[in-house]
Write a protein that holds these residues in place. Sequence first.
Motif, PDB file in Angstrom:
ATOM      1  N   UNK A   6       1.003  -1.314   0.202  1.00  0.00           N
ATOM      2  CA  UNK A   6       0.088   0.067   0.023  1.00  0.00           C
ATOM      3  C   UNK A   6       0.786   1.156  -0.106  1.00  0.00           C
ATOM      4  N   UNK A   7       1.746   1.286  -1.074  1.00  0.00           N
ATOM      5  CA  UNK A   7       2.497   2.622  -1.310  1.00  0.00           C
ATOM      6  C   UNK A   7       1.582   3.950  -0.779  1.00  0.00           C
ATOM      7  N   UNK A   8       0.554   4.185  -1.459  1.00  0.00           N
ATOM      8  CA  UNK A   8      -0.275   5.174  -1.484  1.00  0.00           C
ATOM      9  C   UNK A   8      -0.445   5.875   0.084  1.00  0.00           C
ATOM     10  N   UNK A   9      -0.801   4.500   0.789  1.00  0.00           N
ATOM     11  CA  UNK A   9      -1.078   4.911   2.138  1.00  0.00           C
ATOM     12  C   UNK A   9       0.040   5.372   2.795  1.00  0.00           C
ATOM     13  N   UNK A  10       1.239   4.539   2.459  1.00  0.00           N
ATOM     14  CA  UNK A  10       2.204   4.883   3.261  1.00  0.00           C
ATOM     15  C   UNK A  10       2.871   6.488   2.973  1.00  0.00           C
ATOM     16  N   UNK A  11       2.616   6.583   1.968  1.00  0.00           N
ATOM     17  CA  UNK A  11       3.082   8.039   1.126  1.00  0.00           C
ATOM     18  C   UNK A  11       2.376   9.179   1.932  1.00  0.00           C
ATOM     19  N   UNK A  12       0.739   8.758   2.151  1.00  0.00           N
ATOM     20  CA  UNK A  12       0.182   9.846   2.663  1.00  0.00           C
ATOM     21  C   UNK A  12       0.473   9.961   4.287  1.00  0.00           C
ATOM     22  N   UNK A  13       0.598   9.005   4.855  1.00  0.00           N
ATOM     23  CA  UNK A  13       0.896   8.932   6.318  1.00  0.00           C
ATOM     24  C   UNK A  13       2.281   9.777   6.500  1.00  0.00           C
ATOM     25  N   UNK A  14       3.349   9.245   5.618  1.00  0.00           N
ATOM     26  CA  UNK A  14       4.751   9.891   5.935  1.00  0.00           C
ATOM     27  C   UNK A  14       4.707  11.586   5.774  1.00  0.00           C
ATOM     28  N   UNK A  15       3.797  11.844   4.461  1.00  0.00           N
ATOM     29  CA  UNK A  15       3.793  13.316   4.150  1.00  0.00           C
ATOM     30  C   UNK A  15       3.115  14.115   5.300  1.00  0.00           C
TER      31      UNK A  15
END
Length: 145
Positions: A6-15
Motif C-alpha cells: 500500500x504505497x499510497x497509504x504509506x506516502x500519505x502517512x509519511x507526508x
Amino acid sequence: MTLEAQIGKYALLLASLTDEELAFLKPSFHKIRYCQGKVGSMNMQKVIAAVETAAKRNELILDNCYRETHALYHAVLEGIEGVTRGQPSIGEMSRTVGLRFAIVRGRPYAEESEGEWIAVAFYGTIGAPIKGLEHETAGLGINHI
C-alpha cells in the motif's frame, strides 16, 4: 494486499505526520523504500524540483534513467492536482504552498511482472501569500515505473 504493497497509504502517512508523530511509527516503515521533504513556494517548478532532487539524493530513482524520472514526474503532477484542486498552478493564481512530501517506491501487486511503482504524497497548506490566510491541502499521485 499486504501493508507493504500500500504505497499510497504509506506516502500519505509519511507526508502528513510530524517528526514527533513519525518517531512512534518509524519501526513500522522499515520494509519500505521512502524519503521525505519539505517545500514552500509560489513557483510550481520549485515544488517539482524539490521532489525530484529528494528522490535522486535518496536513490529512489536512478539519476540517469529517463523512465524513472518520467514516472516520478507524472506521480508529482497527479499529486499536485489534488493539492491545487485540479488547477495545477500556484503563483500565477496569487497563491502559495507550504508542503511536506513523501515518496514511496514499491511493488503494490503480488505478480512480479507488474513491476515497481512510485507514490508521491503532499500535505500542507495552500492559500493567498499572506500568513494566516492559507488552509490545509493534500494530494496523492501514483505511477508505474
